[in-house]
Design an enzyme around this catalytic site. Structure first.
Site, short mmCIF file in Angstrom:
data_model
loop_
_atom_site.label_atom_id
_atom_site.label_comp_id
_atom_site.label_asym_id
_atom_site.label_seq_id
_atom_site.Cartn_x
_atom_site.Cartn_y
_atom_site.Cartn_z
N ARG A 70 -0.38 7.38 4.55
CA ARG A 70 0.50 6.33 5.08
C ARG A 70 -0.28 5.10 5.50
NH1 ARG A 70 5.41 7.86 6.56
NH2 ARG A 70 5.49 6.15 8.03
N ASN A 72 3.66 2.29 15.09
CA ASN A 72 3.85 2.00 13.67
C ASN A 72 4.99 1.00 13.60
OD1 ASN A 72 4.17 1.98 10.91
ND2 ASN A 72 5.30 3.92 10.83
N GLY A 73 4.69 -0.20 13.08
CA GLY A 73 5.75 -1.21 12.96
C GLY A 73 5.19 -2.59 13.30
N LYS A 126 1.25 1.77 -12.35
CA LYS A 126 0.35 2.91 -12.12
C LYS A 126 -1.10 2.48 -12.32
CE LYS A 126 2.45 5.49 -10.34
NZ LYS A 126 3.57 4.69 -10.08
N GLU A 149 6.35 0.53 -15.33
CA GLU A 149 5.82 1.62 -14.50
C GLU A 149 4.39 1.96 -14.90
OE1 GLU A 149 6.65 2.88 -11.86
OE2 GLU A 149 5.57 4.77 -11.68
N TRP A 151 -2.52 1.10 9.02
CA TRP A 151 -2.47 0.15 7.90
C TRP A 151 -2.29 -1.20 8.57
CZ3 TRP A 151 0.88 -3.46 5.72
CH2 TRP A 151 0.57 -3.87 4.43
N HIS A 160 6.52 -14.71 -27.11
CA HIS A 160 6.96 -15.89 -26.32
C HIS A 160 5.96 -16.27 -25.24
CE1 HIS A 160 10.79 -15.72 -28.39
NE2 HIS A 160 10.79 -14.43 -28.19
N CYS A 163 1.87 3.08 9.21
CA CYS A 163 0.82 3.85 9.88
C CYS A 163 1.30 5.29 10.04
CB CYS A 163 0.56 3.24 11.25
SG CYS A 163 0.17 1.49 11.16
N LYS A 203 1.60 4.79 1.41
CA LYS A 203 2.66 5.51 0.68
C LYS A 203 4.04 4.98 1.00
CE LYS A 203 4.39 8.69 -1.93
NZ LYS A 203 4.23 8.52 -3.39
N GLU A 223 -2.29 0.00 -9.53
CA GLU A 223 -2.39 0.44 -8.13
C GLU A 223 -3.47 1.49 -7.91
OE1 GLU A 223 1.04 2.34 -6.42
OE2 GLU A 223 1.68 3.12 -8.33
C1 AGP Z 1 4.71 3.50 -6.62
O1 AGP Z 1 3.62 4.14 -7.27
C2 AGP Z 1 4.30 2.85 -5.33
N1 AGP Z 1 3.66 3.75 -4.48
C3 AGP Z 1 5.38 2.01 -4.72
O2 AGP Z 1 5.75 1.02 -5.64
C4 AGP Z 1 6.68 2.75 -4.27
O3 AGP Z 1 7.40 3.18 -5.39
C5 AGP Z 1 7.54 1.74 -3.50
O4 AGP Z 1 6.81 1.32 -2.37
C6 AGP Z 1 8.88 2.31 -3.07
O5 AGP Z 1 8.67 3.39 -2.18
P1 AGP Z 1 9.94 4.32 -1.82
O6 AGP Z 1 10.40 4.95 -3.10
O7 AGP Z 1 9.42 5.31 -0.83
O8 AGP Z 1 11.00 3.41 -1.23
#
Ligand code: AGP
Length: 616
Positions: free
Chosen positions: A27, A100-101, A493, A489, A74, A512, A2, A611, A496
């Site tokens: 966030r 937050n937590g 991308k 990756e 969140w 396979h 959050c 994020k 997400e």
């Molecule tokens: C990547 O596009 C994502 N947003 C997510 O996988 C991110 O890389 C992951 O949560 C790790 O975050 P950090 O690098 O802040 O630890």
């Protein structure tokens, strides 16, 4: 994950808090709320949805008072509802709190509070915390010395298991806020006659560059323009005021449509900033100022373990291949979330690296603490200065790419790839890599920003391809060796931000099993680099083509594919193999971005994501 903002000063708190919340929405954005203190009571506005909706749909902007707190949520405990939105007010109306937590023992505390007559309007663990503070406050003796408000919070937090970043107001204490952190980030901004609180710097940078990074177990008591910091055990803490090195503009959209677009196109400069000052004078190796391990000790390392999550974990996989290739040191990569529970056998001279853009990912933080608990040195590659992981590590490397606002990691990811390549060079030159080999490697890394600039010119082609591939519901990404993690990756991308199902595989793995997925409705993206794997990858492509699978080929310029093998060919510049993963990442970032835009997705704030993942 959050976002928290607090303000005490001379200005109207609500407007400042709402502006800060907008900068923290990446966030978490399930709901938002603000509360201010006015004439001995709390003003409150909160609702599900984004901050803009809170501003338009409630009197949030008009709340009176110069002290206030605000929150973007969140959801963890309790669904996305207005009642579960923060801030929460205690049932005796004495306290307003944002959090937050995750409070792990909230259920037993709630049962206890119910027996004491406290009532609850929400399903959240946060409201339990708020009422527990109220309970301790009404029990706390009134004394001239200590603040009854502060001591009630301190007593409460001693009972709490879990993680928190909180800010609390007390109706009896005008122009006061008590804030504390354990496992969730919290920063104090020291302005001109005003104080701010925020989950990260971007929410307060427009008002001050003087910040105090609170540490786990610390409690800050803000009274007007003054503050004190103590620990849960009531020990005094001498605050260290740091100066933030970046500006508001770095955290603003500028002329771009999305932060993700801005950050994709910032990558050349970001890579230059990552490298700046980090090559030896003789130009034959890398140098890092903050590893805090002498070359002699570094030389004794006989194994390296990387721990990370998400894109950062993909960067670890590339670093693994480059370090094993160029430094001949065995490397293992673990998901941070799994490491603590795997209990893997470790050799004595193992060095750990964690990679985390935010420096707050709880799984990565917990894994680092586990490795340190076992007596191992842990170095951190982070982007956010002063973040928890950066501060708790034994040393490390800051990425220096500036704030990354888009939820999907782009410039931070390629910066992590670059630092991984620099580590391979640094360790390699401690072993068998020659002086001339080092010089050639350094020159290749120095050329990376311009190669990315050249690759970014492919954006119009990727935009055109995206229009034709946005209709698919599945997509495969295929690469080999150090490009297999880039396939992962690329798939991440796409998943997400466009919500299209995508998977990454080593190209030879197709036959396979996954090849069963191939049809005209399931296209594939192939990375086809020049060199020893070229023909092998071409063979895999032919297996796909024979089954009518459409192919987007990302090919090294100068390599000719058999005619009609790929439906779309994207040519990226030839480069050193340590730079190839960085360059190859750019087309798949652009592809996923343009597909998501074509589908009308919320690119910077994709559904269900945040994020920084600060809950397990
Ligand atoms: C990547 O596009 C994502 N947003 C997510 O996988 C991110 O890389 C992951 O949560 C790790 O975050 P950090 O690098 O802040 O630890």
């Amino acid at each position: 994950m959050c976002g928290i903002v607090g303000y005490i000063g001379k200005q109207k708190a609500s407007a400042i808090i709402l502006e800060g919340l907008k900068r923290l929405e990446y966030r978490g954005y399930d709901s938002a709320g603000v509360s201010t203190q006015h004439e001995g009571r709390f003003e409150l506005a909160k609702k599900i949805g984004r901050v803009d909706g809170l501003i338009k749909g409630t009197p949030a902007l008009k709340l009176p008072g110069t002290t206030g707190i605000g929150h973007t949520r969140w959801a963890t405990h309790g669904g996305v509802t207005d009642a579960n939105a923060h801030p929460h007010i205690s049932s005796d109306q004495k306290f307003a709190l944002i959090h937050n937590g995750v409070i792990e023992n909230y259920s037993s505390i709630k049962k206890f509070l119910l027996t004491k007559g406290y009532t609850f309007q929400s399903e959240t663990d946060t409201e339990v915390l708020c009422n527990l503070i109220a309970y301790h406050y009404q029990k706390e003796p009134v004394s001239a010395e200590a603040s009854r408000f502060l001591e009630a919070v301190r007593k409460t937090l001693r009972h709490v298991e879990g993680t928190y970043g909180i800010a609390v107001m007390c109706a009896d204490c005008p122009a006061e806020i008590v804030a504390a952190r354990k496992g969730s980030p919290l920063i104090l901004g020291v302005g001109d006659g005003e104080l701010m609180l925020a989950s990260d710097v971007s929410a307060l940078i427009s008002r001050t560059q003087n910040v105090v990074y609170l540490k786990d177990g610390e409690i800050v008591h803000m009274t007007g323009r003054n503050f004190t910091i103590t620990t849960l055990e009531a020990e005094d803490v001498s605050p260290v005021i740091d100066k933030v090195t970046w500006s508001v503009a770095d955290a603003e959209l500028g002329s771009h449509a999305h932060f993700m677009e801005k950050e994709i196109f910032e990558q050349p400069v970001a890579l230059e900033n990552t490298m700046r000052g980090r090559f030896s004078e003789d130009g034959s190796t890398a140098q890092f100022g903050g590893l805090n391990i002498s070359p002699v000790d570094f030389r004794q390392i006989d194994r390296i373990n990387f721990l990370a999550c998400g894109s950062a974990w993909h960067a670890c996989l590339v670093a693994e291949q480059l370090i094993e290739r160029f430094a001949r040191v065995p490397v293992e990569v673990d998901y941070a979330s799994e490491f603590r529970y795997r209990n893997i056998p470790l050799s004595r001279n193992t060095l750990f690296f964690v990679i985390s853009q935010s420096g707050e990912t709880i799984d990565t933080l917990a894994a680092m603490r586990e490795a340190k608990r076992k007596g191992y040195k842990v170095l951190a590659l982070c982007n956010v200065v002063g973040s928890t992981i950066a501060r708790e590590a034994d040393g490390g490397v800051y990425q220096h790419v500036g704030p990354e606002i888009g939820v999907a990691s782009t410039k931070a990811f390629t910066s992590q790839l670059l630092i991984g390549a620099m580590l391979a060079l640094y360790i390699g030159r401690m072993r068998d890599m020659s002086f001339s080999g080092g010089v050639a490697y350094v020159n290749a890394l120095k050329g990376a920003p311009d190669l990315v600039r050249e690759t970014l010119k492919l954006a119009p082609q990727l935009k055109d391809i995206a229009q034709r591939y946005a209709k698919y519901h599945d997509m495969l990404f295929l690469g080999r060796l150090a490009l297999f993690p880039i396939a992962l990756e690329g798939a991440l991308k796409l998943k997400e931000i466009s919500y299209i199902h995508a998977e990454g595989y080593p190209a030879a793995e197709m036959k396979h099993g996954p090849i069963a997925l191939i049809s005209e409705q399931c296209p594939s993206v192939f990375f086809v680099p020049s060199g020893e794997m070229f023909n092998k990858v071409v063979s895999s492509m032919q297996e796909i083509k024979a089954r009518k699978g459409k192919i987007i080929a990302i090919v090294t310029a100068g390599c000719e594919l058999p005619p009609d093998l790929a439906d779309d060919v994207v040519r990226i510049p030839e480069c050193h193999e340590a730079v190839q993963p960085i360059v190859a990442t750019v087309p798949v970032q652009l592809l996923s971005y343009y597909i998501a835009v074509a589908l009308g997705r919320d690119v910077d704030k994709p559904r269900n994501l945040a994020k920084s993942v600060t809950v397990e």
